[in-house]
Design a protein around this motif. Structure first.
Motif, PDB file in Angstrom:
ATOM      1  N   ASP A  95     -82.221 -22.470  60.983  1.00  0.00           N
ATOM      2  CA  ASP A  95     -81.992 -21.605  62.279  1.00  0.00           C
ATOM      3  C   ASP A  95     -82.776 -22.033  63.267  1.00  0.00           C
ATOM      4  O   ASP A  95     -83.825 -22.285  63.399  1.00  0.00           O
ATOM      5  CB  ASP A  95     -81.655 -20.038  62.162  1.00  0.00           C
ATOM      6  CG  ASP A  95     -80.725 -19.526  63.042  1.00  0.00           C
ATOM      7  OD1 ASP A  95     -79.549 -20.172  63.202  1.00  0.00           O
ATOM      8  OD2 ASP A  95     -81.173 -18.499  63.572  1.00  0.00           O
ATOM      9  N   HIS A 114     -79.679 -11.887  64.142  1.00  0.00           N
ATOM     10  CA  HIS A 114     -79.314 -13.458  64.261  1.00  0.00           C
ATOM     11  C   HIS A 114     -78.578 -13.673  65.370  1.00  0.00           C
ATOM     12  O   HIS A 114     -77.971 -12.977  66.197  1.00  0.00           O
ATOM     13  CB  HIS A 114     -78.154 -13.697  63.059  1.00  0.00           C
ATOM     14  CG  HIS A 114     -77.822 -14.948  62.682  1.00  0.00           C
ATOM     15  ND1 HIS A 114     -77.342 -15.838  63.392  1.00  0.00           N
ATOM     16  CD2 HIS A 114     -78.265 -15.668  61.659  1.00  0.00           C
ATOM     17  CE1 HIS A 114     -77.071 -17.097  62.542  1.00  0.00           C
ATOM     18  NE2 HIS A 114     -77.770 -16.934  61.718  1.00  0.00           N
ATOM     19  N   ASP A 115     -78.536 -15.092  65.915  1.00  0.00           N
ATOM     20  CA  ASP A 115     -77.915 -15.554  66.981  1.00  0.00           C
ATOM     21  C   ASP A 115     -76.393 -14.975  66.837  1.00  0.00           C
ATOM     22  O   ASP A 115     -75.726 -15.465  66.093  1.00  0.00           O
ATOM     23  CB  ASP A 115     -78.006 -17.014  67.069  1.00  0.00           C
ATOM     24  CG  ASP A 115     -79.196 -17.365  68.341  1.00  0.00           C
ATOM     25  OD1 ASP A 115     -80.227 -16.662  68.192  1.00  0.00           O
ATOM     26  OD2 ASP A 115     -79.073 -18.435  68.905  1.00  0.00           O
ATOM     27  N   ALA A 116     -75.876 -14.462  67.701  1.00  0.00           N
ATOM     28  CA  ALA A 116     -74.471 -14.090  67.896  1.00  0.00           C
ATOM     29  C   ALA A 116     -73.726 -15.068  68.987  1.00  0.00           C
ATOM     30  O   ALA A 116     -72.162 -15.219  68.827  1.00  0.00           O
ATOM     31  CB  ALA A 116     -74.104 -13.043  67.947  1.00  0.00           C
ATOM     32  N   ARG A 117     -74.298 -15.858  69.683  1.00  0.00           N
ATOM     33  CA  ARG A 117     -74.027 -16.792  70.573  1.00  0.00           C
ATOM     34  C   ARG A 117     -72.860 -16.372  71.437  1.00  0.00           C
ATOM     35  O   ARG A 117     -72.762 -15.184  72.017  1.00  0.00           O
ATOM     36  CB  ARG A 117     -73.705 -18.153  70.023  1.00  0.00           C
ATOM     37  CG  ARG A 117     -74.923 -18.821  69.284  1.00  0.00           C
ATOM     38  CD  ARG A 117     -75.866 -19.353  70.367  1.00  0.00           C
ATOM     39  NE  ARG A 117     -76.724 -19.845  69.564  1.00  0.00           N
ATOM     40  CZ  ARG A 117     -77.275 -21.141  69.562  1.00  0.00           C
ATOM     41  NH1 ARG A 117     -76.525 -22.149  69.818  1.00  0.00           N
ATOM     42  NH2 ARG A 117     -78.339 -21.633  68.760  1.00  0.00           N
ATOM     43  N   ARG A 268     -78.327 -11.889  70.414  1.00  0.00           N
ATOM     44  CA  ARG A 268     -78.900 -11.888  69.159  1.00  0.00           C
ATOM     45  C   ARG A 268     -78.553 -10.203  68.803  1.00  0.00           C
ATOM     46  O   ARG A 268     -79.089  -9.249  69.409  1.00  0.00           O
ATOM     47  CB  ARG A 268     -80.075 -12.255  69.172  1.00  0.00           C
ATOM     48  CG  ARG A 268     -80.393 -13.671  69.268  1.00  0.00           C
ATOM     49  CD  ARG A 268     -81.682 -14.278  69.420  1.00  0.00           C
ATOM     50  NE  ARG A 268     -82.813 -13.599  68.366  1.00  0.00           N
ATOM     51  CZ  ARG A 268     -82.732 -14.527  67.205  1.00  0.00           C
ATOM     52  NH1 ARG A 268     -81.993 -15.489  66.848  1.00  0.00           N
ATOM     53  NH2 ARG A 268     -83.586 -13.816  66.218  1.00  0.00           N
ATOM     54  N   PRO A 271     -75.996  -8.601  61.915  1.00  0.00           N
ATOM     55  CA  PRO A 271     -74.789  -8.700  61.384  1.00  0.00           C
ATOM     56  C   PRO A 271     -74.201  -7.438  61.059  1.00  0.00           C
ATOM     57  O   PRO A 271     -73.012  -7.342  61.486  1.00  0.00           O
ATOM     58  CB  PRO A 271     -75.016  -9.598  60.016  1.00  0.00           C
ATOM     59  CG  PRO A 271     -76.147 -10.233  60.227  1.00  0.00           C
ATOM     60  CD  PRO A 271     -77.010  -9.466  61.100  1.00  0.00           C
ATOM     61  N   GLN A 342     -70.755 -18.132  63.817  1.00  0.00           N
ATOM     62  CA  GLN A 342     -70.762 -16.749  64.028  1.00  0.00           C
ATOM     63  C   GLN A 342     -69.303 -16.008  64.210  1.00  0.00           C
ATOM     64  O   GLN A 342     -68.588 -16.645  65.142  1.00  0.00           O
ATOM     65  CB  GLN A 342     -71.499 -16.417  65.248  1.00  0.00           C
ATOM     66  CG  GLN A 342     -72.768 -17.203  65.426  1.00  0.00           C
ATOM     67  CD  GLN A 342     -73.729 -17.603  64.363  1.00  0.00           C
ATOM     68  OE1 GLN A 342     -73.967 -16.839  63.464  1.00  0.00           O
ATOM     69  NE2 GLN A 342     -74.200 -18.864  64.140  1.00  0.00           N
ATOM     70  N   ARG A 343     -69.115 -15.105  63.434  1.00  0.00           N
ATOM     71  CA  ARG A 343     -67.651 -14.363  63.544  1.00  0.00           C
ATOM     72  C   ARG A 343     -67.730 -12.950  63.439  1.00  0.00           C
ATOM     73  O   ARG A 343     -68.479 -12.571  62.516  1.00  0.00           O
ATOM     74  CB  ARG A 343     -66.867 -14.958  62.131  1.00  0.00           C
ATOM     75  CG  ARG A 343     -66.685 -16.417  62.238  1.00  0.00           C
ATOM     76  CD  ARG A 343     -65.735 -16.985  63.380  1.00  0.00           C
ATOM     77  NE  ARG A 343     -65.304 -18.392  63.368  1.00  0.00           N
ATOM     78  CZ  ARG A 343     -66.009 -19.256  64.108  1.00  0.00           C
ATOM     79  NH1 ARG A 343     -67.078 -18.749  64.860  1.00  0.00           N
ATOM     80  NH2 ARG A 343     -65.633 -20.509  63.947  1.00  0.00           N
ATOM     81  N   THR A 357     -72.275 -15.206  59.556  1.00  0.00           N
ATOM     82  CA  THR A 357     -73.279 -15.857  60.244  1.00  0.00           C
ATOM     83  C   THR A 357     -73.696 -16.972  59.805  1.00  0.00           C
ATOM     84  O   THR A 357     -73.832 -17.256  58.522  1.00  0.00           O
ATOM     85  CB  THR A 357     -74.626 -14.690  60.537  1.00  0.00           C
ATOM     86  OG1 THR A 357     -75.030 -14.718  59.292  1.00  0.00           O
ATOM     87  CG2 THR A 357     -74.147 -13.462  61.125  1.00  0.00           C
ATOM     88  N   TYR A 361     -74.935 -25.074  64.318  1.00  0.00           N
ATOM     89  CA  TYR A 361     -74.540 -24.898  65.854  1.00  0.00           C
ATOM     90  C   TYR A 361     -73.839 -26.663  66.254  1.00  0.00           C
ATOM     91  O   TYR A 361     -74.573 -27.436  65.938  1.00  0.00           O
ATOM     92  CB  TYR A 361     -75.542 -24.656  66.707  1.00  0.00           C
ATOM     93  CG  TYR A 361     -76.261 -23.513  66.221  1.00  0.00           C
ATOM     94  CD1 TYR A 361     -75.385 -22.082  66.608  1.00  0.00           C
ATOM     95  CD2 TYR A 361     -77.233 -23.253  65.585  1.00  0.00           C
ATOM     96  CE1 TYR A 361     -76.045 -20.895  66.310  1.00  0.00           C
ATOM     97  CE2 TYR A 361     -77.825 -22.212  65.024  1.00  0.00           C
ATOM     98  CZ  TYR A 361     -77.261 -20.976  65.566  1.00  0.00           C
ATOM     99  OH  TYR A 361     -77.834 -19.702  65.087  1.00  0.00           O
TER     100      TYR A 361
END
Length: 383
Positions: A95, A114-117, A268, A271, A342-343, A357, A361
């Protein structure tokens, strides 16, 4: 970037055992091994056995096991129904944050951010609804340039036709290139001295409201408009008006190259906290009996207005929309999407939320695979 101390990274003592349980696969693979359940972390979540929550337990077990044991760089999944966690699984994976050039192997678990962007865009959309209810913002059809009197050179009739609603629906009509090969307009936002000027000054390419064109600049503007309308930094507004009421205390907004928090790609969070946002939407803006976001705004946000051209999806106000097959019917869903897989999926008719997650990318096939996994989980719901 949010400060490292205080509310941004609170840890509650005594959770280490819960982390270890949550880090195990949802269902142990070795024959006769005990099944791991979603961790209990005193963060507002209760849990429910899959069968009691209406799932075909064996099918759900197989879907999650295949996801966690596969070669695709998925990192975690949380399944929530009727306000309780039903499934939670994490694993190691490579990641990188949005402002990092290199990826690293990380072990993920229920207490790991976690990155959620671009899930952050959906957060900004919820905040707009709160600000409207508080009277901080007056109307969604307010021209965007009303908030930017310092740019009189941009006030052409065509540009003044662009409203806040158009930003929320990715239909501003402004010329914008995002994704694909080479540097794009989103990356330019990260180093512009006056980032709001870049999207505002782009040429007009379509009549506002007529064409969907994914535009992170619109989310940057919406966040900046929140700051201007509320008199508070949008990060602070998010903390007090949305995250704290949900009991979400571990949030970071990654900064651009000048250290400015990025509303459009920098979010970020854990989850299972992303699942709280999903539950908030499923409960029409309520959390544990408190109305946080107006119910009418949730309805407006999830109403598809334009087709996106990405598979068979539509778009509301910073929320994607689509449908999933269930028992011979197509049930509408809405989702917050973030680059890399990411959802936050919500399916109101089944009262179901699924969070995914991943670290893929820029990999469109993985984005599609995340959507397939969600549809498979939907088929595991029996009643």
């Amino acid at each position: 970037m949010m400060p490292t101390g205080g509310w941004g990274r609170i840890r509650i003592a005594g959770r280490r055992l819960g982390w270890l349980l949550g880090a195990l696969p949802l269902f142990a693979q070795a024959q006769g091994a005990p099944r791991a359940r979603p961790a209990l972390l005193e963060d507002g979540w209760q849990r429910e056995d899959p069968a009691a929550a209406g799932f075909d337990e064996a099918r759900l077990r197989g879907i999650v096991a295949e996801m966690m044991n596969g070669r695709t760089n998925f990192h975690g999944v949380v399944v929530e129904r009727h306000g309780r966690l039903v499934a939670e699984a994490y694993r190691q994976g490579r990641d990188r944050t949005v402002n990092s050039l290199f990826s690293h192997l990380r072990s993920f678990g229920p207490e790991v951010r976690h990155d959620a962007r671009s899930v952050g865009k959906s957060v900004i959309g919820l905040l707009v609804g709160i600000a409207l209810a508080q009277g901080r913002l007056k109307r969604v059809d307010t021209p965007v340039l009303d908030f930017y009197p310092e740019f009189p050179e941009l006030a052409s009739p065509e540009r003044r036709a662009i409203t806040l609603e158009h930003l929320l629906g990715m239909s501003s009509g402004l010329a914008w290139h995002e994704g694909g090969e080479g540097p794009d307009d989103e990356h330019k936002l990260m180093w512009k001295w006056t980032p709001v000027y870049h999207p505002l000054s782009r040429p007009i390419a379509a009549v506002p409201g007529s064409v969907f064109n994914y535009n992170s600049g619109g989310a940057l503007l919406a966040a900046d408009i929140l700051t201007r309308a509320t008199g508070r930094p949008w990060t602070e507004y998010a903390r007090t008006e949305l995250f704290e009421p949900l009991g979400i205390t571990d949030v970071e907004w990654v900064g651009d190259f000048l250290g400015r928090p990025m509303a459009y790609t920098g979010l970020r969070m854990r989850p299972r906290d992303m699942a709280k946002l999903g539950r908030l939407v499923l409960d029409h803006g309520r959390w544990q009996g408190r109305q946080i976001v107006p119910s009418a705004w949730i309805d407006a946000s999830l109403k598809p207005r334009l087709r996106t051209g990405f598979d068979d999806t539509g778009y509301g106000y910073f929320w994607w929309t689509g449908a999933a097959a269930w028992h011979g019917r197509n049930l509408p869903w809405a989702a917050a999407f973030g680059n890399g897989g990411q959802r936050i999926f919500v399916l109101p008719e089944l009262d179901l939320c699924v969070v995914i997650t991943a670290g893929a990318y820029g990999e469109l096939p993985v984005a599609r695979q995340a959507n397939v996994i969600f549809r498979e989980i939907v088929t595991s719901v029996e009643r």
